[in-house]
Design a protein around this motif. Structure first.
Motif, mmCIF file in Angstrom:
data_model
loop_
_atom_site.group_PDB
_atom_site.id
_atom_site.type_symbol
_atom_site.label_atom_id
_atom_site.label_comp_id
_atom_site.label_asym_id
_atom_site.label_seq_id
_atom_site.Cartn_x
_atom_site.Cartn_y
_atom_site.Cartn_z
ATOM 1 N N ARG A 127 0.504 30.380 -9.756
ATOM 2 C CA ARG A 127 0.211 31.444 -8.803
ATOM 3 C C ARG A 127 1.429 31.661 -7.897
ATOM 4 N NH1 ARG A 127 -1.498 29.643 -3.809
ATOM 5 N NH2 ARG A 127 -2.996 31.333 -3.548
ATOM 6 N N GLY A 128 1.355 32.726 -7.100
ATOM 7 C CA GLY A 128 2.456 33.057 -6.213
ATOM 8 C C GLY A 128 3.333 34.189 -6.734
ATOM 9 N N PHE A 129 2.929 34.765 -7.871
ATOM 10 C CA PHE A 129 3.746 35.832 -8.474
ATOM 11 C C PHE A 129 3.875 37.047 -7.551
ATOM 12 C CE2 PHE A 129 1.935 33.544 -12.185
ATOM 13 C CZ PHE A 129 3.122 33.115 -12.756
ATOM 14 N N GLY A 130 2.808 37.355 -6.822
ATOM 15 C CA GLY A 130 2.869 38.491 -5.902
ATOM 16 C C GLY A 130 3.867 38.263 -4.782
ATOM 17 N N VAL A 131 3.968 37.033 -4.307
ATOM 18 C CA VAL A 131 4.943 36.725 -3.252
ATOM 19 C C VAL A 131 6.358 36.823 -3.811
ATOM 20 C CG1 VAL A 131 5.753 34.949 -1.645
ATOM 21 C CG2 VAL A 131 3.301 35.294 -2.001
ATOM 22 N N VAL A 132 6.552 36.384 -5.049
ATOM 23 C CA VAL A 132 7.871 36.541 -5.688
ATOM 24 C C VAL A 132 8.240 38.024 -5.753
ATOM 25 C CG1 VAL A 132 9.198 36.232 -7.821
ATOM 26 C CG2 VAL A 132 7.687 34.409 -7.014
ATOM 27 N N ASP A 133 7.262 38.868 -6.108
ATOM 28 C CA ASP A 133 7.525 40.309 -6.144
ATOM 29 C C ASP A 133 7.888 40.842 -4.758
ATOM 30 O OD1 ASP A 133 7.031 40.465 -8.870
ATOM 31 O OD2 ASP A 133 4.915 40.983 -8.617
ATOM 32 N N SER A 134 7.218 40.340 -3.731
ATOM 33 C CA SER A 134 7.530 40.773 -2.360
ATOM 34 C C SER A 134 8.934 40.339 -1.951
ATOM 35 C CB SER A 134 6.510 40.190 -1.376
ATOM 36 O OG SER A 134 5.212 40.686 -1.632
ATOM 37 N N ILE A 135 9.311 39.132 -2.352
ATOM 38 C CA ILE A 135 10.676 38.663 -2.068
ATOM 39 C C ILE A 135 11.680 39.566 -2.779
ATOM 40 C CG2 ILE A 135 12.330 36.784 -2.405
ATOM 41 C CD1 ILE A 135 9.944 34.833 -2.228
ATOM 42 N N LYS A 136 11.417 39.850 -4.047
ATOM 43 C CA LYS A 136 12.336 40.681 -4.827
ATOM 44 C C LYS A 136 12.495 42.057 -4.182
ATOM 45 C CE LYS A 136 14.864 41.871 -8.417
ATOM 46 N NZ LYS A 136 16.272 41.413 -8.533
ATOM 47 N N THR A 137 11.385 42.648 -3.737
ATOM 48 C CA THR A 137 11.448 43.964 -3.085
ATOM 49 C C THR A 137 12.311 43.903 -1.826
ATOM 50 O OG1 THR A 137 9.266 44.597 -3.924
ATOM 51 C CG2 THR A 137 10.077 45.771 -1.980
ATOM 52 N N ALA A 138 12.108 42.869 -1.014
ATOM 53 C CA ALA A 138 12.890 42.728 0.220
ATOM 54 C C ALA A 138 14.365 42.521 -0.078
ATOM 55 C CB ALA A 138 12.347 41.555 1.044
ATOM 56 N N VAL A 139 14.656 41.714 -1.092
ATOM 57 C CA VAL A 139 16.051 41.472 -1.466
ATOM 58 C C VAL A 139 16.683 42.745 -2.022
ATOM 59 C CG1 VAL A 139 17.557 40.201 -3.050
ATOM 60 C CG2 VAL A 139 15.731 38.989 -1.844
ATOM 61 N N GLU A 140 15.955 43.481 -2.854
ATOM 62 C CA GLU A 140 16.485 44.724 -3.427
ATOM 63 C C GLU A 140 16.753 45.757 -2.335
ATOM 64 O OE1 GLU A 140 17.263 45.769 -6.796
ATOM 65 O OE2 GLU A 140 17.374 43.587 -6.881
ATOM 66 N N ASN A 141 15.912 45.781 -1.313
ATOM 67 C CA ASN A 141 16.132 46.725 -0.209
ATOM 68 C C ASN A 141 17.432 46.425 0.533
ATOM 69 O OD1 ASN A 141 13.787 48.131 -0.711
ATOM 70 N ND2 ASN A 141 12.555 46.984 0.768
ATOM 71 N N SER A 142 17.816 45.161 0.556
ATOM 72 C CA SER A 142 19.029 44.757 1.269
ATOM 73 C C SER A 142 20.247 44.736 0.362
ATOM 74 C CB SER A 142 18.816 43.366 1.882
ATOM 75 O OG SER A 142 19.949 42.942 2.595
ATOM 76 N N CYS A 143 20.061 44.268 -0.868
ATOM 77 C CA CYS A 143 21.185 44.086 -1.805
ATOM 78 C C CYS A 143 20.753 44.515 -3.204
ATOM 79 C CB CYS A 143 21.615 42.618 -1.847
ATOM 80 S SG CYS A 143 21.573 41.731 -0.290
ATOM 81 N N PRO A 144 20.661 45.801 -3.474
ATOM 82 C CA PRO A 144 20.132 46.264 -4.755
ATOM 83 C C PRO A 144 20.968 45.815 -5.955
ATOM 84 C CG PRO A 144 21.084 48.081 -3.485
ATOM 85 C CD PRO A 144 21.018 46.909 -2.569
ATOM 86 N N GLY A 145 20.268 45.332 -6.981
ATOM 87 C CA GLY A 145 20.910 45.004 -8.247
ATOM 88 C C GLY A 145 21.801 43.783 -8.241
ATOM 89 N N VAL A 146 21.644 42.917 -7.245
ATOM 90 C CA VAL A 146 22.585 41.799 -7.078
ATOM 91 C C VAL A 146 21.973 40.443 -7.385
ATOM 92 C CG1 VAL A 146 23.958 40.544 -5.370
ATOM 93 C CG2 VAL A 146 24.012 43.044 -5.403
ATOM 94 N N VAL A 147 20.794 40.166 -6.840
ATOM 95 C CA VAL A 147 20.210 38.820 -6.903
ATOM 96 C C VAL A 147 19.191 38.724 -8.038
ATOM 97 C CG1 VAL A 147 18.945 37.033 -5.633
ATOM 98 C CG2 VAL A 147 20.542 38.548 -4.418
ATOM 99 N N SER A 148 19.358 37.724 -8.884
ATOM 100 C CA SER A 148 18.454 37.548 -10.021
ATOM 101 C C SER A 148 17.111 36.985 -9.596
ATOM 102 C CB SER A 148 19.093 36.598 -11.044
ATOM 103 O OG SER A 148 19.156 35.278 -10.514
ATOM 104 N N CYS A 149 16.109 37.209 -10.425
ATOM 105 C CA CYS A 149 14.782 36.635 -10.187
ATOM 106 C C CYS A 149 14.822 35.118 -10.354
ATOM 107 C CB CYS A 149 13.776 37.248 -11.147
ATOM 108 S SG CYS A 149 13.599 39.050 -10.956
#
Length: 332
Positions: A102-124
């Protein structure tokens, strides 16, 4: 941050002890995003702190995701891929993960926040590694400089997840072999098992110990009798297999060394937990004793072992991709 030893002293000790790792590792680097996404660690930590307000289990769940990802094809975020498009068999549906990870939704939220700051840079894959470190630290455990630079896989491996992830009902010999197969030693095994100092486990993962251990018709003889009675009440023989139980009842959501103290009194919840201490002649016994008596040594060993685990077969350079959505391969 909760801490049972002086946190600043402990962190400094761990950082110092692990410096040679950062310098000698040619593939991953603790400074990988220094120029391209310098705030990534704080972004990850902030999202997890938000999630903690409504889900006290999330830190343990996120730590487990990193573990279950790395043991299958290396730390490549293959675990996060949904079953769709070219992904015909998702690792999420493998036995160790289905209705458990579990926790996949939180991973998605982290990814969204990271993409908003640094698009296309940080891997999952790197987000999973950062989330595990932040989760442990937020729960009162050690901090470490996460090595970064992983890229994301284009495939999932459900059969690999079924065969490579350690099962809670396996023998110590089998678990040791699975750790060895990915380059982790006995100290890594005992230290990483200490992640069971927080989180929950469903009855179905250990109720064979309570009534019919190894087909004997009797409970596991290594179980503390009082603990056994408590567990039999929570997990009756024909009861709900998904009922949750605290892995470490003495300090439920805190990352500390009480997990090892529990093993010394035969109160390890999972078979694989207790076998670390109750397997006669095993090299794991002295390590359990050491960690039970010295939280600082456990914290240092855990941080080192998480770095070791995080370095299992990462995709780097031009391998894989940086997924824009952790649930699917780009363009699918």
């Amino acid at each position: 941050m909760l801490c049972y030893t002086p946190c600043s002293l402990l962190k400094g000790t761990i950082f110092l002890a692990l410096t040679f790792i950062y310098q000698s590792n040619a593939q991953l680097s603790s400074t990988f995003y220094s120029n391209t996404c310098p705030n990534v660690s704080s972004i990850v930590s902030n999202v997890i702190q938000q999630a903690l307000q409504s889900d006290t289990r999330i830190t343990a769940s996120l730590t487990r995701l990193h573990f279950h990802d790395c043991f299958v094809n290396g730390c490549d975020a293959s675990l996060l891929l949904d079953q769709s498009g070219n992904i015909t068999q998702s690792e999420k549906n493998a036995t160790p993960n289905n209705n458990s990870a579990r926790g996949f939704g939180v991973v998605d939220s982290i990814k969204t926040a990271v993409e908003n700051s640094c698009p296309g840079v940080v891997s999952c894959a790197d987000i999973l590694a950062l989330a595990a470190e932040a989760s442990v630290s937020l729960a009162g455990g050690p901090s470490w400089n996460v090595l970064l630079g992983r890229r994301d896989s284009l495939i999932a491996n459900q059969s690999g997840a079924n065969s490579s992830i350690p099962s809670p009902t396996e023998s110590l010999a089998n678990i040791t072999a699975k750790f060895s197969a990915v380059g982790l030693n006995t100290t890594d095994l005992v230290a990483l098992s200490g992640a069971h100092t927080f989180g929950r486990a469903q009855c179905r993962f250990f109720n064979q110990r309570l009534f019919n251990f190894s087909g004997t018709g009797s409970p596991d003889p290594t179980l503390n009798s009082t603990f056994l009675s408590t567990l039999q009440q929570k997990c009756p023989q024909n009861g709900n297999g998904t009922t949750l139980n605290n892995l470490d009842p003495s300090s439920i959501d805190t990352f500390d060394n009480n997990y090892y103290a529990n093993l010394l009194t035969n109160q390890g919840l999972l078979q694989t937990d207790q076998e670390l201490f109750s397997t006669n002649g095993s090299a794991t016994i002295s390590i359990v004793n050491n960690f039970a008596n010295n939280q600082t040594e456990f914290f240092q060993a855990f941080a080192q072992s998480m770095i070791n685990m995080g370095n299992i077969n990462p995709l780097t350079g031009n391998q894989g991709e940086i997924r824009s959505d952790c649930k699917k391969v780009n363009g699918s």
